[in-house]
Scaffold this motif. Structure first.
Motif, PDB file in Angstrom:
ATOM      1  N   GLU A   1       9.159  13.778   1.868  1.00  0.00           N
ATOM      2  CA  GLU A   1      10.264  13.172   2.671  1.00  0.00           C
ATOM      3  C   GLU A   1      10.188  11.712   2.726  1.00  0.00           C
ATOM      4  O   GLU A   1      11.185  10.679   2.645  1.00  0.00           O
ATOM      5  CB  GLU A   1      10.583  13.945   4.110  1.00  0.00           C
ATOM      6  N   ALA A   2       8.889  11.325   3.204  1.00  0.00           N
ATOM      7  CA  ALA A   2       8.717   9.763   3.157  1.00  0.00           C
ATOM      8  C   ALA A   2       9.223   9.032   2.018  1.00  0.00           C
ATOM      9  O   ALA A   2       9.343   7.684   2.140  1.00  0.00           O
ATOM     10  CB  ALA A   2       7.138   9.469   3.533  1.00  0.00           C
ATOM     11  N   TYR A   3       9.242   9.781   0.930  1.00  0.00           N
ATOM     12  CA  TYR A   3       9.534   8.747  -0.315  1.00  0.00           C
ATOM     13  C   TYR A   3      10.997   8.644  -0.449  1.00  0.00           C
ATOM     14  O   TYR A   3      11.521   7.647  -1.066  1.00  0.00           O
ATOM     15  CB  TYR A   3       9.184  10.019  -1.350  1.00  0.00           C
TER      16      TYR A   3
ATOM     17  N   HIS B   1      -8.650   1.422   3.348  1.00  0.00           N
ATOM     18  CA  HIS B   1      -9.255   2.408   3.753  1.00  0.00           C
ATOM     19  C   HIS B   1      -8.448   3.132   4.736  1.00  0.00           C
ATOM     20  O   HIS B   1      -9.059   3.580   5.891  1.00  0.00           O
ATOM     21  CB  HIS B   1     -10.549   1.891   4.272  1.00  0.00           C
ATOM     22  N   LYS B   2      -7.049   3.176   4.731  1.00  0.00           N
ATOM     23  CA  LYS B   2      -6.258   3.322   6.145  1.00  0.00           C
ATOM     24  C   LYS B   2      -6.004   4.997   5.844  1.00  0.00           C
ATOM     25  O   LYS B   2      -5.665   5.292   4.711  1.00  0.00           O
ATOM     26  CB  LYS B   2      -5.201   2.508   5.807  1.00  0.00           C
ATOM     27  N   ARG B   3      -6.133   5.568   7.006  1.00  0.00           N
ATOM     28  CA  ARG B   3      -5.723   6.999   7.089  1.00  0.00           C
ATOM     29  C   ARG B   3      -4.380   7.223   6.468  1.00  0.00           C
ATOM     30  O   ARG B   3      -4.156   8.307   5.806  1.00  0.00           O
ATOM     31  CB  ARG B   3      -5.978   7.529   8.535  1.00  0.00           C
ATOM     32  N   GLU B   4      -3.411   6.465   6.944  1.00  0.00           N
ATOM     33  CA  GLU B   4      -2.092   6.834   6.612  1.00  0.00           C
ATOM     34  C   GLU B   4      -1.741   6.696   5.042  1.00  0.00           C
ATOM     35  O   GLU B   4      -0.939   7.375   4.852  1.00  0.00           O
ATOM     36  CB  GLU B   4      -1.306   5.430   7.071  1.00  0.00           C
ATOM     37  N   ILE B   5      -2.468   6.086   4.350  1.00  0.00           N
ATOM     38  CA  ILE B   5      -2.514   6.120   2.843  1.00  0.00           C
ATOM     39  C   ILE B   5      -3.249   7.215   2.228  1.00  0.00           C
ATOM     40  O   ILE B   5      -2.958   8.040   1.435  1.00  0.00           O
ATOM     41  CB  ILE B   5      -3.043   4.855   2.308  1.00  0.00           C
ATOM     42  N   LEU B   6      -4.739   7.338   2.975  1.00  0.00           N
ATOM     43  CA  LEU B   6      -5.745   8.216   2.314  1.00  0.00           C
ATOM     44  C   LEU B   6      -5.477   9.799   2.490  1.00  0.00           C
ATOM     45  O   LEU B   6      -5.786  10.620   1.679  1.00  0.00           O
ATOM     46  CB  LEU B   6      -7.155   7.803   2.592  1.00  0.00           C
ATOM     47  N   GLU B   7      -5.053  10.023   3.545  1.00  0.00           N
ATOM     48  CA  GLU B   7      -4.766  11.269   3.911  1.00  0.00           C
ATOM     49  C   GLU B   7      -3.577  11.964   2.863  1.00  0.00           C
ATOM     50  O   GLU B   7      -4.066  13.118   2.438  1.00  0.00           O
ATOM     51  CB  GLU B   7      -4.211  11.455   5.338  1.00  0.00           C
ATOM     52  N   PRO B   8      -2.607  11.422   2.907  1.00  0.00           N
ATOM     53  CA  PRO B   8      -1.675  12.072   1.672  1.00  0.00           C
ATOM     54  C   PRO B   8      -2.142  12.064   0.457  1.00  0.00           C
ATOM     55  O   PRO B   8      -2.099  13.004  -0.581  1.00  0.00           O
ATOM     56  CB  PRO B   8      -0.406  11.109   1.832  1.00  0.00           C
ATOM     57  N   MET B   9      -3.161  11.215   0.144  1.00  0.00           N
ATOM     58  CA  MET B   9      -3.829  11.025  -1.386  1.00  0.00           C
ATOM     59  C   MET B   9      -4.584  12.086  -1.507  1.00  0.00           C
ATOM     60  O   MET B   9      -4.834  12.797  -2.511  1.00  0.00           O
ATOM     61  CB  MET B   9      -4.685   9.576  -1.422  1.00  0.00           C
TER      62      MET B   9
ATOM     63  N   ASP C   1      -4.748   0.016  -7.644  1.00  0.00           N
ATOM     64  CA  ASP C   1      -3.723  -0.788  -6.722  1.00  0.00           C
ATOM     65  C   ASP C   1      -4.518  -0.872  -5.332  1.00  0.00           C
ATOM     66  O   ASP C   1      -4.393  -1.956  -4.824  1.00  0.00           O
ATOM     67  CB  ASP C   1      -2.364  -0.232  -6.662  1.00  0.00           C
ATOM     68  N   LEU C   2      -4.751   0.296  -4.837  1.00  0.00           N
ATOM     69  CA  LEU C   2      -5.247   0.356  -3.405  1.00  0.00           C
ATOM     70  C   LEU C   2      -6.777  -0.405  -3.525  1.00  0.00           C
ATOM     71  O   LEU C   2      -7.145  -0.923  -2.226  1.00  0.00           O
ATOM     72  CB  LEU C   2      -5.434   1.718  -2.958  1.00  0.00           C
ATOM     73  N   GLY C   3      -7.610  -0.355  -4.628  1.00  0.00           N
ATOM     74  CA  GLY C   3      -8.676  -0.790  -4.564  1.00  0.00           C
ATOM     75  C   GLY C   3      -8.837  -2.448  -4.347  1.00  0.00           C
ATOM     76  O   GLY C   3      -9.571  -2.938  -3.658  1.00  0.00           O
TER      77      GLY C   3
ATOM     78  N   GLU D   1       0.837  -1.131  -0.003  1.00  0.00           N
ATOM     79  CA  GLU D   1      -0.060   0.149  -0.130  1.00  0.00           C
ATOM     80  C   GLU D   1       0.783   1.203  -0.016  1.00  0.00           C
ATOM     81  O   GLU D   1       0.648   2.150  -0.691  1.00  0.00           O
ATOM     82  CB  GLU D   1      -0.782  -0.063   1.287  1.00  0.00           C
ATOM     83  N   LEU D   2       1.840   1.162   0.822  1.00  0.00           N
ATOM     84  CA  LEU D   2       2.666   2.219   0.943  1.00  0.00           C
ATOM     85  C   LEU D   2       3.446   2.434  -0.635  1.00  0.00           C
ATOM     86  O   LEU D   2       3.823   3.448  -0.963  1.00  0.00           O
ATOM     87  CB  LEU D   2       3.945   1.973   1.973  1.00  0.00           C
ATOM     88  N   LYS D   3       3.717   1.222  -1.093  1.00  0.00           N
ATOM     89  CA  LYS D   3       4.316   1.437  -2.283  1.00  0.00           C
ATOM     90  C   LYS D   3       3.522   2.215  -3.336  1.00  0.00           C
ATOM     91  O   LYS D   3       4.103   2.958  -4.248  1.00  0.00           O
ATOM     92  CB  LYS D   3       4.802   0.072  -2.792  1.00  0.00           C
ATOM     93  N   ALA D   4       2.276   1.764  -3.601  1.00  0.00           N
ATOM     94  CA  ALA D   4       1.120   2.272  -4.208  1.00  0.00           C
ATOM     95  C   ALA D   4       1.091   3.841  -4.158  1.00  0.00           C
ATOM     96  O   ALA D   4       1.187   4.723  -5.060  1.00  0.00           O
ATOM     97  CB  ALA D   4      -0.140   1.800  -4.161  1.00  0.00           C
ATOM     98  N   LEU D   5       1.356   4.374  -2.879  1.00  0.00           N
ATOM     99  CA  LEU D   5       1.356   5.759  -2.546  1.00  0.00           C
ATOM    100  C   LEU D   5       2.322   6.528  -3.095  1.00  0.00           C
ATOM    101  O   LEU D   5       2.641   7.538  -3.679  1.00  0.00           O
ATOM    102  CB  LEU D   5       1.001   5.964  -0.846  1.00  0.00           C
ATOM    103  N   HIS D   6       3.724   5.999  -2.769  1.00  0.00           N
ATOM    104  CA  HIS D   6       4.858   6.540  -3.118  1.00  0.00           C
ATOM    105  C   HIS D   6       5.032   6.497  -4.594  1.00  0.00           C
ATOM    106  O   HIS D   6       5.780   7.263  -4.977  1.00  0.00           O
ATOM    107  CB  HIS D   6       6.117   5.865  -2.283  1.00  0.00           C
TER     108      HIS D   6
END
Length: 913
Positions: free
Chosen positions: A843-845, A800-808, A793-795, A760-765
């Motif tokens: 930065e997280a990237y 439904h995680k805040r950690e991913i969705l908030e940056p999105m 990817d996330l679908g 999931e983090l990978k999809a975000l980054h």
RNA sequence: GCCCGAGUGGCGGAAUGGUAGACGCGAUGGACUCAAAAUCCAUUGUCCUUUAAAGAUGUGCGGGUUCGAGUCCCGCCUCGGGCACCA
């Protein structure tokens, strides 16, 4: 609740307006970013979906830059003086100001619906006296300045006066100057002022009753209205743009503009380095030397005739008595031709022998002098030496009038056409014989200069800009006339506002409309009755946005030194040789006088493509009121009829809507295929007459502003022209609905605080990386794709995680600001998403304690991977081999080199076994 | 005529010289539904053999460089844009 875009968009637009969310305030220490759209002329037709394309792009960039911590200036205004409002006024008597205000209000409400992040507190309108005060002010500055060729900049005219008084200047001695009376002196100074009144051949459009600048004329017709334009000598206000030709040219190298646009400006400026050579003439006993301009002095031994422009003053002197009648006939013929005709048949060669001869200064040979309209009076000296063997135009002329053709380059064949190329060895050319052409060009220039026969000279095509318009709806000149001489008004008298007049059409005797104004004078001196052209108000508007309410200066030093110049300018390519030249000129002028701190106004410029219309057609069977679907129309004899595209969805016709559209279709019958009526289509200009205009308001009603914004970006590369095609808009709309569903199940917020998985983090980054890269490259279409990929990817991960969705949400906010604000609020944030900090996600990237390996095959980098610093070369090799980006055929290859470069970059070279 | 830019499925378009066709549309089949809408799943460049697996072919045309080309080089063709008697 479902994704209710209507409520969401109305809510947040009201919120932004109420909180002035996008107000820009100068903040020392915070980096600035000035993002500008070319402001629109508010036409009566309103905006169609093509207009906002560039505005959406600049808005995305602005919002992105805000997230990255920049203080963004993103203003909007109106280029509100112009011909259409005036012509409407002539027809209806409606004051142009009324129409203009109505149109502006319409534009504003349309723009508001799209959710732009403009700082409306900085709005400017060029027709507002508070604004045009500074247009007039700039004009007065130009009137009070001259261009000093030694310093290569504009200087106060007093400096020139002092020079005349003390040492004399430019052929006028100090004594002569002192002997001049006041009137004579002011006439002399007029030849140097940057804004000056001068007699010149102008583009006169009788239909519009006004003169036009060169860029307002195309192919002998006016750009506005398409009326014929003729050449006429008139005394007009002009701006000495030509003085800046070299700086305008050379400045292009430092700009981040597209090559094609820079090339257009270079062509328009048209620099050519050549030589002026003097040919003596013989007509009986008199001598009238002719100065000619050529870029090819090396061909001077090939001269077999000379040509004067028909308008040249030398024509009269050099016409022999025997040829007088023929020359007069020819001059009359040329005069009768309109500019359009003259341009249209450049192939027809015409001309007449003047009856006299010039002397070739190098050979002493007698050269016949001809008169022809293929030589232009406005360029160079209005006279040329003709070398038919090596110039195609001279060649055509020589053929037509049986003049000799003398090649001077070895071995070239001139039996069919001239040899124009600059290559080969010289012959029949005296001292130049045997030289290479390229060397001969320089040698010939040196020779001519050393013998005093001529000198090197640089010519430009760029002409001074004609600055008077015989119209009402423009800025009045701050100029009055005292004893027939122009007199500037003092700065305190500004703004000079437009006087009220009863009628807007030209006054009697071809006078401008303002001549109708009764008793319009300054201290008893009558005012100038022309007004300024459209480009006057648009030349410095980007400066006014920096400090729009300042009544004491165009822009304060403080505001100007903070915002400096435009970092990103987006607009159409049609302004390449108009506005974009004038603005640069205007800015350079203000720079010379120290009013602004940057000498170029627009650092980076992007031209958005045009959105064309996609017209739909129905096919009526001849003689009936029956319409046949496109796929079946070959079986019938049909006429193609434009149908309103708003009645068509995915090429399917709304039958009921069509019947209701027009009375004569009321009882229309249809021949359907598979139960549907399929329309034909074609790409055409978006216009009312083609029934293919799509109003952004309608799209906002049906799909919402966020969908419109995403879709316009998704349509294709920003700079490319493309047809508006509503097919596919469902795709991006679906994306937004899916995005919504990641947060909500019905009414319930389903965002969780679970820790995210690695994929999931990978999809975000992946998305973060893509968005950063793409936005800096203005590749917004692929960014939208990246969002859809991330969602897919996330679908599948059912995330439904805040950690991913908030940056999105933050990432999406530049593109779809309304839904982002709503979701941001739903996630419990009090502030607008605009104030969210993007960098922490960036930065997280960057993974810590890793080094980047650039993996190369045969020296070229293919991809980079991040690996822990502690890995040995063998482990690196294994990691590279197993890396997902390493292609299959690396099997059978080996790593032959591992080059460690200081700065943590390792280059891995792989070669076949 | 000169100067730019572009040619990739049914369509809009992705691809640092490294699995061509990402993503979206459309299409086909399916799930849910009385039905429709909405939603979801699968397939989708072409061709051939085939139950399948696989194979061949494929980025406007012709050459070249390269282990490898949609991408780089040379020569054409077509389309778009700009300039056009600028000596």
């Amino acid at each position: 609740m479902d994704y209710d875009f209507r409520a969401i968009e109305a809510k947040w637009q009201a919120y932004w307006a109420e909180h002035h969310t996008f107000r820009a305030v100068e903040k020392e220490g915070q980096p600035k970013c000035y993002v500008l759209d070319m402001f629109p002329y508010p036409s009566g037709a309103g905006l169609h979906v093509g207009h906002p394309l560039g505005y959406i792009a600049s808005d995305i960039y602005s919002r992105y830059k805000r997230l990255c911590g920049f203080n963004v200036l993103h203003p909007m205004g109106y280029d509100a003086f112009g011909l259409p409002a005036e012509q409407y006024a002539i027809q209806t008597g409606q004051h142009p100001e009324v129409t203009t205000t109505q149109n502006i209000n319409r534009y504003r409400s349309q723009m508001d619906r799209i959710g732009f992040s403009y700082d409306w507190d900085r709005e400017v309108r060029t027709c507002d006296p508070k604004y045009y005060k500074w247009t007039q002010w700039a004009f007065l500055q130009m009137y009070a300045s001259w261009y000093d060729p030694d310093q290569q900049k504009a200087r106060p005219i007093e400096e020139l006066v002092r020079r005349f008084e003390t040492s004399g200047y430019d052929g006028i001695s100090a004594e002569q100057w002192r002997s001049f009376d006041e009137k004579r002196r002011s006439e002399v100074l007029m030849n140097y002022r940057i804004a000056y009144l001068g007699e010149t051949s102008v583009n006169w459009c009788p239909e519009l009753g006004t003169v036009l600048a060169n860029d307002e004329v195309s192919g002998g017709l006016s750009v506005r209205g398409g009326f014929p334009v003729e050449q006429k000598k008139m005394r007009q206000w002009q701006l000495r743009v030509s003085a800046y030709a070299e700086r305008l040219l050379e400045g292009l190298d430092r700009l981040d503009w597209t090559d094609s646009l820079k090339e257009m400006q270079r062509n328009w400026i048209g620099k050519s380095a050549g030589t002026e050579v003097v040919f003596d003439t013989v007509k009986g006993d008199a001598h009238y030397p002719i100065t000619i301009f050529t870029t090819r002095v090396d061909t001077i031994f090939g001269v077999t005739f000379m040509v004067l422009a028909p308008e040249s003053e030398l024509v009269e002197c050099l016409t022999s008595p025997e040829q007088k009648a023929a020359v007069d006939d020819y001059l009359a013929y040329v005069k009768k031709k309109t500019e359009r005709e003259r341009m249209a048949d450049t192939r027809t060669v015409t001309g007449v022998f003047a009856g006299s001869y010039g002397i070739n200064p190098l050979t002493g040979e007698r050269i016949p002098i001809w008169i022809s309209d293929y030589v232009l009076s406005g360029y160079g000296t209005g006279a040329i030496m003709a070398v038919p063997a090596h110039d195609s135009r001279d060649y055509a002329f020589a053929r037509k009038f049986n003049l000799p053709i003398r090649p001077i380059i070895e071995g070239c064949d001139v039996s069919e056409q001239s040899f124009d190329a600059k290559e080969g060895k010289m012959c029949n050319s005296g001292f130049l014989d045997g030289m290479d052409v390229k060397d001969a060009i320089e040698a010939a220039k040196d020779y001519v200069e050393s013998k005093g026969l001529g000198h090197r000279k640089v010519n430009y095509r760029l002409r001074d800009a004609i600055f008077s318009r015989q119209r009402y709806w423009g800025e009045p000149f701050p100029i009055c006339y005292k004893d027939g001489m122009p007199e500037p008004l003092p700065v305190e008298a500004l703004p000079v506002t437009l006087p009220e007049i009863g009628e807007f059409k030209p006054a009697e005797g071809g006078q401008p409309p303002l001549a109708r104004a009764k008793d319009w004078n300054y201290n008893g001196c009558p005012m100038e009755t022309s007004t300024m052209p459209g480009f006057a108000g648009s030349s410095a508007y980007y400066l006014r946005y920096m400090d729009p309410h300042n009544d004491n200066a165009l822009v304060s030093k403080a505001a100007n030194s903070y915002w400096r110049n435009v970092d990103l300018y987006i607009g159409g390519t049609e302004h390449a040789t108009g506005h974009l030249i004038y603005s640069r000129f205007w800015n350079k002028f203000l720079y010379d006088l120290g009013y602004v701190c940057e000498d170029e106004p627009f650092r980076k410029l992007i031209n958005q493509g045009m959105i064309q219309g996609r017209s739909s057609f129905v096919y009526r069977i001849v003689g009936t009121n029956k319409f046949v679907s496109a796929g079946l129309r070959d079986a019938y004899e049909t006429t193609e009829i434009h149908v309103d595209v708003n009645l068509v969805h995915n090429d399917r016709l709304d039958l009921e809507g069509f019947r209701a559209w027009r009375p004569d279709f009321h009882d229309a019958e249809f021949i359907l295929e598979d139960g549907e009526y399929i329309c034909g289509w074609a790409v055409e200009k978006m216009s009312k007459s083609m029934f293919n205009v799509v109003n952004p308001d309608d799209i906002c009603d049906t799909y919402g502003a966020d969908t419109l914004r995403l879709y316009e970006m998704f349509l294709g590369p920003l700079e490319q022209s493309k047809p508006w095609d509503t097919k596919g808009i469902d795709g991006v709309h679906r994306f937004l609905k899916k995005f919504w569903r990641m947060f909500f199940d019905g009414d319930k917020l389903i965002v969780t605080d679970e820790k995210a998985y690695a994929d999931e983090l990978k999809a975000l980054h992946k998305l973060i990386g893509k968005e950063r890269e793409d936005i800096e490259n203005f590749s917004f279409n692929t960014t939208v794709s990246a969002f859809m990929i991330a969602l897919n990817d996330l679908g599948t991960l059912n995330c439904h995680k805040r950690e991913i969705l908030e940056p999105m949400v933050i990432l999406l906010s530049p593109f779809a600001p309304h839904i982002s604000e709503e979701l941001w609020q739903a996630l419990g944030h009090a502030d607008s998403v605009t104030y969210a900090a993007f960098p922490e996600y960036v930065e997280a990237y960057t993974v810590e304690n890793n080094c980047t390996y650039a993996v190369s095959f045969n020296g070229k980098t293919r991809f980079t991977i991040s690996l822990p610093l502690s890995m040995s070369p063998a482990e690196v090799e294994a990691a590279v081999r197993s890396h997902e980006s390493t292609p299959k055929y690396v099997e059978g290859m080996q790593i032959v080199k591992v080059i460690v470069v200081p700065g943590k970059i390792v280059n891995v070279v792989i070669k076949p076994l």
